[in-house]
Scaffold this motif. Structure first.
Motif, PDB file in Angstrom:
ATOM      1  N   ASN A   1       0.814  -1.208   0.000  1.00  0.00           N
ATOM      2  CA  ASN A   1       0.000   0.000   0.000  1.00  0.00           C
ATOM      3  C   ASN A   1       0.845   1.255   0.000  1.00  0.00           C
ATOM      4  O   ASN A   1       0.557   2.224  -0.712  1.00  0.00           O
ATOM      5  CB  ASN A   1      -0.878  -0.006   1.252  1.00  0.00           C
ATOM      6  CG  ASN A   1      -2.257   0.502   0.945  1.00  0.00           C
ATOM      7  OD1 ASN A   1      -2.427   1.693   0.738  1.00  0.00           O
ATOM      8  ND2 ASN A   1      -3.224  -0.410   0.850  1.00  0.00           N
TER       9      ASN A   1
ATOM     10  N   TYR B   1       0.942   9.148  -5.965  1.00  0.00           N
ATOM     11  CA  TYR B   1       1.108  10.566  -5.613  1.00  0.00           C
ATOM     12  C   TYR B   1       2.491  11.111  -5.953  1.00  0.00           C
ATOM     13  O   TYR B   1       3.034  11.965  -5.267  1.00  0.00           O
ATOM     14  CB  TYR B   1       0.748  10.775  -4.132  1.00  0.00           C
ATOM     15  CG  TYR B   1      -0.623  10.213  -3.843  1.00  0.00           C
ATOM     16  CD1 TYR B   1      -1.737  10.734  -4.501  1.00  0.00           C
ATOM     17  CD2 TYR B   1      -0.819   9.160  -2.975  1.00  0.00           C
ATOM     18  CE1 TYR B   1      -3.003  10.193  -4.288  1.00  0.00           C
ATOM     19  CE2 TYR B   1      -2.079   8.627  -2.747  1.00  0.00           C
ATOM     20  CZ  TYR B   1      -3.164   9.140  -3.415  1.00  0.00           C
ATOM     21  OH  TYR B   1      -4.412   8.619  -3.214  1.00  0.00           O
TER      22      TYR B   1
ATOM     23  N   GLY C   1       4.262  15.231  -1.993  1.00  0.00           N
ATOM     24  CA  GLY C   1       4.408  15.536  -0.559  1.00  0.00           C
ATOM     25  C   GLY C   1       3.078  15.847   0.125  1.00  0.00           C
ATOM     26  O   GLY C   1       2.025  15.941  -0.513  1.00  0.00           O
TER      27      GLY C   1
ATOM     28  N   ILE D   1      -4.034  11.986   7.455  1.00  0.00           N
ATOM     29  CA  ILE D   1      -4.075  11.003   6.364  1.00  0.00           C
ATOM     30  C   ILE D   1      -4.257   9.578   6.889  1.00  0.00           C
ATOM     31  O   ILE D   1      -4.647   8.693   6.150  1.00  0.00           O
ATOM     32  CB  ILE D   1      -2.816  11.060   5.451  1.00  0.00           C
ATOM     33  CG1 ILE D   1      -1.563  11.007   6.322  1.00  0.00           C
ATOM     34  CG2 ILE D   1      -2.834  12.296   4.573  1.00  0.00           C
ATOM     35  CD1 ILE D   1      -0.292  10.872   5.514  1.00  0.00           C
TER      36      ILE D   1
ATOM     37  N   TYR E   1      -9.896   9.725   4.794  1.00  0.00           N
ATOM     38  CA  TYR E   1      -9.375  11.081   4.606  1.00  0.00           C
ATOM     39  C   TYR E   1      -8.470  11.109   3.377  1.00  0.00           C
ATOM     40  O   TYR E   1      -7.553  10.310   3.244  1.00  0.00           O
ATOM     41  CB  TYR E   1      -8.597  11.532   5.857  1.00  0.00           C
ATOM     42  CG  TYR E   1      -8.170  12.976   5.773  1.00  0.00           C
ATOM     43  CD1 TYR E   1      -9.070  13.988   6.066  1.00  0.00           C
ATOM     44  CD2 TYR E   1      -6.885  13.315   5.350  1.00  0.00           C
ATOM     45  CE1 TYR E   1      -8.708  15.323   5.958  1.00  0.00           C
ATOM     46  CE2 TYR E   1      -6.509  14.641   5.235  1.00  0.00           C
ATOM     47  CZ  TYR E   1      -7.418  15.639   5.540  1.00  0.00           C
ATOM     48  OH  TYR E   1      -7.057  16.957   5.420  1.00  0.00           O
ATOM     49  N   ARG E   2      -8.757  12.068   2.496  1.00  0.00           N
ATOM     50  CA  ARG E   2      -7.908  12.262   1.312  1.00  0.00           C
ATOM     51  C   ARG E   2      -7.565  13.746   1.236  1.00  0.00           C
ATOM     52  O   ARG E   2      -8.350  14.583   1.645  1.00  0.00           O
ATOM     53  CB  ARG E   2      -8.654  11.879   0.019  1.00  0.00           C
ATOM     54  CG  ARG E   2      -9.131  10.446  -0.032  1.00  0.00           C
ATOM     55  CD  ARG E   2      -9.467  10.054  -1.463  1.00  0.00           C
ATOM     56  NE  ARG E   2      -8.254   9.809  -2.239  1.00  0.00           N
ATOM     57  CZ  ARG E   2      -8.192   9.872  -3.573  1.00  0.00           C
ATOM     58  NH1 ARG E   2      -9.265  10.209  -4.260  1.00  0.00           N
ATOM     59  NH2 ARG E   2      -7.069   9.624  -4.205  1.00  0.00           N
TER      60      ARG E   2
ATOM     61  N   ARG F   1      -6.289  18.074  -2.790  1.00  0.00           N
ATOM     62  CA  ARG F   1      -5.572  18.011  -4.072  1.00  0.00           C
ATOM     63  C   ARG F   1      -5.855  16.682  -4.793  1.00  0.00           C
ATOM     64  O   ARG F   1      -6.153  16.659  -5.986  1.00  0.00           O
ATOM     65  CB  ARG F   1      -4.070  18.142  -3.747  1.00  0.00           C
ATOM     66  CG  ARG F   1      -3.128  17.921  -4.880  1.00  0.00           C
ATOM     67  CD  ARG F   1      -1.712  17.687  -4.356  1.00  0.00           C
ATOM     68  NE  ARG F   1      -1.576  16.394  -3.708  1.00  0.00           N
ATOM     69  CZ  ARG F   1      -0.645  16.089  -2.809  1.00  0.00           C
ATOM     70  NH1 ARG F   1       0.209  17.017  -2.407  1.00  0.00           N
ATOM     71  NH2 ARG F   1      -0.564  14.879  -2.296  1.00  0.00           N
TER      72      ARG F   1
ATOM     73  N   GLY G   1      -8.815   6.632  -5.421  1.00  0.00           N
ATOM     74  CA  GLY G   1      -8.489   6.339  -4.014  1.00  0.00           C
ATOM     75  C   GLY G   1      -9.726   6.488  -3.161  1.00  0.00           C
ATOM     76  O   GLY G   1     -10.729   7.072  -3.592  1.00  0.00           O
TER      77      GLY G   1
ATOM     78  N   GLY H   1      -9.143   6.721   0.512  1.00  0.00           N
ATOM     79  CA  GLY H   1      -8.720   7.251   1.804  1.00  0.00           C
ATOM     80  C   GLY H   1      -8.725   6.214   2.907  1.00  0.00           C
ATOM     81  O   GLY H   1      -8.612   6.556   4.093  1.00  0.00           O
TER      82      GLY H   1
ATOM     83  N   GLY I   1      -6.728   3.265   2.717  1.00  0.00           N
ATOM     84  CA  GLY I   1      -5.494   2.473   2.715  1.00  0.00           C
ATOM     85  C   GLY I   1      -4.614   2.718   3.930  1.00  0.00           C
ATOM     86  O   GLY I   1      -4.270   1.784   4.660  1.00  0.00           O
ATOM     87  N   LEU I   2      -4.280   4.004   4.184  1.00  0.00           N
ATOM     88  CA  LEU I   2      -3.360   4.298   5.287  1.00  0.00           C
ATOM     89  C   LEU I   2      -3.975   3.956   6.647  1.00  0.00           C
ATOM     90  O   LEU I   2      -3.262   3.581   7.573  1.00  0.00           O
ATOM     91  CB  LEU I   2      -2.936   5.767   5.255  1.00  0.00           C
ATOM     92  CG  LEU I   2      -1.879   6.112   4.182  1.00  0.00           C
ATOM     93  CD1 LEU I   2      -1.544   7.600   4.227  1.00  0.00           C
ATOM     94  CD2 LEU I   2      -0.605   5.286   4.379  1.00  0.00           C
TER      95      LEU I   2
ATOM     96  N   SER J   1       7.829  12.194   0.103  1.00  0.00           N
ATOM     97  CA  SER J   1       7.401  11.723   1.420  1.00  0.00           C
ATOM     98  C   SER J   1       8.167  10.458   1.765  1.00  0.00           C
ATOM     99  O   SER J   1       8.615   9.725   0.874  1.00  0.00           O
ATOM    100  CB  SER J   1       5.911  11.373   1.403  1.00  0.00           C
ATOM    101  OG  SER J   1       5.180  12.409   0.808  1.00  0.00           O
TER     102      SER J   1
ATOM    103  N   PHE K   1       7.478   7.267   4.380  1.00  0.00           N
ATOM    104  CA  PHE K   1       6.681   6.568   5.382  1.00  0.00           C
ATOM    105  C   PHE K   1       7.550   5.494   6.018  1.00  0.00           C
ATOM    106  O   PHE K   1       8.233   4.762   5.283  1.00  0.00           O
ATOM    107  CB  PHE K   1       5.446   5.910   4.744  1.00  0.00           C
ATOM    108  CG  PHE K   1       4.362   6.908   4.376  1.00  0.00           C
ATOM    109  CD1 PHE K   1       3.311   7.163   5.255  1.00  0.00           C
ATOM    110  CD2 PHE K   1       4.393   7.592   3.175  1.00  0.00           C
ATOM    111  CE1 PHE K   1       2.321   8.075   4.927  1.00  0.00           C
ATOM    112  CE2 PHE K   1       3.415   8.502   2.848  1.00  0.00           C
ATOM    113  CZ  PHE K   1       2.370   8.754   3.717  1.00  0.00           C
TER     114      PHE K   1
HETATM  115  P1  ADP Z   1      -6.128   6.611  -0.960  1.00  0.00           P
HETATM  116  O1  ADP Z   1      -4.775   6.531  -1.528  1.00  0.00           O
HETATM  117  O2  ADP Z   1      -7.020   5.495  -1.358  1.00  0.00           O
HETATM  118  O3  ADP Z   1      -6.770   7.942  -1.156  1.00  0.00           O
HETATM  119  P2  ADP Z   1      -4.800   6.369   1.645  1.00  0.00           P
HETATM  120  O4  ADP Z   1      -5.389   6.182   2.999  1.00  0.00           O
HETATM  121  O5  ADP Z   1      -3.791   5.392   1.199  1.00  0.00           O
HETATM  122  O6  ADP Z   1      -6.017   6.479   0.649  1.00  0.00           O
HETATM  123  O7  ADP Z   1      -4.155   7.810   1.638  1.00  0.00           O
HETATM  124  C1  ADP Z   1      -4.790   8.889   2.187  1.00  0.00           C
HETATM  125  C2  ADP Z   1      -4.414  10.186   1.486  1.00  0.00           C
HETATM  126  O8  ADP Z   1      -3.088  10.555   1.861  1.00  0.00           O
HETATM  127  C3  ADP Z   1      -4.349  10.082  -0.017  1.00  0.00           C
HETATM  128  O9  ADP Z   1      -5.622  10.323  -0.572  1.00  0.00           O
HETATM  129  C4  ADP Z   1      -3.345  11.130  -0.403  1.00  0.00           C
HETATM  130  O10 ADP Z   1      -3.997  12.363  -0.509  1.00  0.00           O
HETATM  131  C5  ADP Z   1      -2.391  11.146   0.781  1.00  0.00           C
HETATM  132  N1  ADP Z   1      -1.172  10.353   0.530  1.00  0.00           N
HETATM  133  C6  ADP Z   1      -0.957   9.054   0.879  1.00  0.00           C
HETATM  134  N2  ADP Z   1       0.269   8.667   0.518  1.00  0.00           N
HETATM  135  C7  ADP Z   1       0.865   9.731  -0.075  1.00  0.00           C
HETATM  136  C8  ADP Z   1       2.167   9.972  -0.644  1.00  0.00           C
HETATM  137  N3  ADP Z   1       3.100   9.047  -0.699  1.00  0.00           N
HETATM  138  N4  ADP Z   1       2.420  11.213  -1.132  1.00  0.00           N
HETATM  139  C9  ADP Z   1       1.485  12.202  -1.071  1.00  0.00           C
HETATM  140  N5  ADP Z   1       0.251  12.026  -0.543  1.00  0.00           N
HETATM  141  C10 ADP Z   1      -0.067  10.805  -0.032  1.00  0.00           C
END
Ligand code: ADP
Length: 611
Positions: free
Chosen positions: A511, A519, A547, A556, A561-562, A565, A573, A575, A577-578, A602, A604
């Motif tokens: 993920n 992104y 970023g 996030i 939450y997305r 942008r 997406g 929101g 996954g994370l 970014s 993680f």
């Molecule tokens: P999804 O990708 O399905 O929208 P996620 O929970 O994985 O859901 O991510 C949440 C939000 O965080 C994303 O919609 C995106 O806006 C932001 N995000 C996640 N990973 C990144 C990344 N590597 N770089 C920039 N923004 C990110």
């Protein structure tokens, strides 16, 4: 007990406490006591005229407007008074009560005639009043000694409530070192031949009649009115003088003589009086009636009021907790109607309920209780709405995640079904279908597992995982995904083993890589590092993408939450996954962090404890 029921109980306990705390103010409040009195007045008016044996024992002689017009002015000349009484004497009444203040000396011969006329009756009661009652030096206005000699003197005071209505009488009035019984009371004593009244703390006894008038309440007796003005037989004083009165109706009776002419001032408002008030003689007759018929009305008292109020609070609170909607409304209305009915019945049984206090208690309990319940319900409702939204999002998320492999399966199977495909390609396609459907199953399994993990109904399937092998497999899949944006994936993976659930950990790392691809702009690089220290293993995914602003970095990880942008971008997406990644990492006893700067990239990092 769940947190919600705990909170609900606390809120309920709190509102019961508030209602009980305001209880004394609701009960012993001048305004509410007035409301109680008014309610009881309504009941007294509704029940109408009462049958009374006193109509056969009492007759009134009214010095009315016609008498005044013919023989006035008022007060009547003493000779006239004597003349009327002489006529009355022929009827042999048992007791004659003069509701008049005969305190000032008049013309001596007339006073002497009046004294002589009183001598014709076996029992006479003369009126006395305490002047300057509230002052420091009150003074009794007493009948002239030559009239009072050998006769009874009684006080003529009524005891109006704060609203001016006379609902009770002071059986005995004390002041200036003397005390006199009430006119009506004294008349009954003489008529029944009772000895001196016997007084106890709770009551006054007149022969066999026990009147519940407590010492603590200054011997106040509620008057149980037989009906509006005119409940007792009545004759004009003028008719006595004219010889037009039927004298037989006075025989052996208590005859109360007094002024009823309007403007005489001897009229007072009562629960049953009309716009001009009730005449003094009618009020005295009702006092006689209450005692003779023994139709005493006893107020409930402080203890009864308190117990009744607490019971009502309990009833209202129970109704609010047990019922909802129309049923609650019906339950509370029933309590209120039952209260009014109880007011009716209790007056019949000789008790006066503090209806105002009881209604106030019910309204306060229902009001405060209702507001608290409303607050609890709206909270619960808001919680439910959020859950429903989350559920809807989750369904969307799952639908989205399974759409991609399904499309691949669909496309491939369609091509196979069209036929004419070389054997080798057909085998490859079938392999793809098999692989994608397995992935689909794994994906659904992951979703379900994470949900169950979060709800505590599933524990992790720990095993020793070789991170080198696991990451290699993830990177292979990631490269396929990254190819469309020509994104490179670099790795620096230490040969580390960690205790983890391989499927879930794989889902989490994959993920992070797919997010890096989604992104980041084309032609960039994503790096996957696996490092170890004494205490932990760190898995990092770094990209050169768009970023995340500091303010968004915490959010996030929230479900659904997305960034604004990305909501508009072409990258699909949900929101979620994370949020799932974070849940998985936490279930492993680890932590996930992010370092990021807009337009730089970014990083993680998943930190898992060793061992
Ligand atoms: P999804 O990708 O399905 O929208 P996620 O929970 O994985 O859901 O991510 C949440 C939000 O965080 C994303 O919609 C995106 O806006 C932001 N995000 C996640 N990973 C990144 C990344 N590597 N770089 C920039 N923004 C990110």
């Amino acid at each position: 007990m769940t947190a919600i029921t705990m909170k609900a109980r606390l809120v309920r306990a709190l509102y019961v406490l508030i209602v009980v705390a305001v209880l004394p103010f609701l009960i012993w409040n001048g305004f509410i006591q007035q409301v109680s009195a008014e309610w009881n007045d309504i009941i007294v008016r509704l029940r109408g005229a009462q049958a009374t044996s006193a109509t056969g024992a009492v007759a009134l002689v009214a010095i009315d407007d016609q008498t005044a017009a013919r023989y006035g002015p008022l007060p009547l000349n003493r000779a006239r008074l004597a003349e009327g009484l002489e006529v009355l004497a022929q009827a042999h009444p048992r007791v004659v009560v003069l509701d008049l203040l005969l305190s000032e000396a008049g013309e001596p011969s007339q006073d002497a005639r009046l004294a002589r006329s009183l001598g014709h009756f076996p029992h006479v009661v003369l009126g006395a009043a305490l002047e300057g009652d509230a002052s420091e030096n009150p003074r009794w206005i007493l009948p002239l000694p030559e009239l009072a000699q050998g006769r009874s003197t009684a006080h003529v005071h009524a005891a109006p409530d704060a609203d001016g209505d006379v609902r009770s009488v002071l059986l005995v009035k004390a002041g200036s070192a003397r005390r006199f019984w009430a006119l009506g009371f004294e008349a009954v004593r003489l008529a029944t031949g009772a000895d001196r009244p016997l007084e106890s703390a709770e009551a006054v006894s007149l022969g066999p009649i026990r009147i519940p008038a407590t010492d603590s309440e200054s011997r106040l007796m509620m008057i149980n009115y037989a009906g509006p003005e005119g409940a007792f037989p009545r004759v004009r004083f003028g008719d006595l003088l004219d010889g037009a009165a039927n004298l037989t109706q006075f025989r052996d009776k208590i005859v109360i003589v007094g002024v009823t002419a309007q403007g005489s001032g001897d009229r007072l408002f009562t629960p049953l009086s009309s716009g001009i008030g009730m005449s003094g003689i009618e009020i005295h007759a009702n006092v006689v009636r209450t005692i003779l018929d023994r139709t005493f009305l006893v107020p409930l008292g402080v203890a009864g009021e308190l117990v009744g109020s607490l019971l009502l609070i309990a009833l209202c609170v129970a109704a609010i907790i047990w019922f909802r909607g129309v049923r609650l409304f019906a339950a509370l209305t029933t309590v209120l109607l039952a209260l009014v009915a109880a007011g009716f019945l209790s007056i019949r049984a000789g008790y006066i309920l503090p209806l105002g206090s009881f209604l106030a208690v019910c309204l306060a309990a229902s009001g405060i209780g209702g507001i608290s319940e409303y607050a609890l319900l709206s909270r619960a409702l808001a919680g439910e709405t959020t859950k429903r939204k989350e559920y809807a999002f989750r369904v969307q998320a799952i639908a989205h995640e399974i759409k991609t492999p399904l499309t691949a399966i669909q496309g491939s199977s369609e091509m196979i079904s069209e036929g004419g495909m070389p054997e080798q390609q057909r085998t490859e396609m079938a392999g793809l279908i098999h692989k994608e459907s397995k992935r689909l199953t794994a994906l659904i399994q992951t979703f379900l597992n994470v949900e169950r993990l979060a709800s505590g109904s599933l524990s992790l399937q720990h095993q020793q995982v070789d991170l080198g092998v696991l990451c290699q497999e993830i990177v292979e899949r990631g490269r396929l995904f990254a190819a469309r944006k020509r994104i490179q994936i670099e790795t620096a993976i230490a040969d580390v083993r960690v205790s983890a659930d391989p499927d879930l950990l794989s889902f989490a790392i994959y993920n992070l890589i797919t997010n890096g691809v989604k992104y980041s702009p084309k032609n960039t690089t994503i790096s996957l590092f696996v490092e170890e220290s004494d205490s932990e293993v760190r898995i990092s995914v770094a990209d050169q993408g768009y970023g995340i602003a500091t303010a968004d970095q915490e959010r996030i990880f929230e479900k659904f939450y997305r960034l604004k942008r990305d909501e508009k971008s072409a990258e699909e997406g949900t929101g979620i996954g994370l949020a799932l990644v974070k849940e998985i990492v936490q279930q492993h006893g680890g932590q996930i962090t992010v370092e990021s700067a807009p337009n730089t990239g970014s990083r993680f990092t998943i930190a898992l404890p060793r061992g």
